[in-house]
Design a protein around this motif. Sequence first.
Motif: not given
Length: 157
Positions: A36, A59, A118, A47, A128, A116, A151, A51
């Motif tokens: 991420l 992750w 963002l 972040r 995203l 991912v 997410l 998560q």
Amino acid sequence: MRAWRTAVLLALGAAWGCAAHRASPPPELRGRAALLLVAGPEGDAQRRALQAAVPAVAWADVDALRRTLRRNPGLAPEPDALPTPPPPLGRERRLPDPWATALRRYAAVTDARWVVWLQPAPPEGWALRLVDARTGAVLYVARGSDPVALLTALAGP
């Protein structure tokens, strides 16, 4: 008569082309390794919060990635030093270089197949991208005001 056939064929071709560009559902990341990246001045704090809010995804550790990149400075730029790409428009198929190359190298270090990404995207709030790190293919693009909801859609039911 020939003009009528041509018009019908063109209309069918246009309908087929529009159907091919419809948004497909995102691949499910539940239990899969993903990295991420959150762009912006408060990216690390966001972040970590994201998560924690979506624990179903395995992750990858961005801090371990940074330590590895500091030990090997020629491998890839640090995630914070990577320029932020423009917000996705929804029709991109591949992430161009230098981003695709950096993500491929991040995947090699973290063993994460998916990235991912963002980033803030005014006026919607957030954009995203789900990228296959090995190929640079953009698999899914979404925009919304709530990053947790974006997410969660990737984590699956």
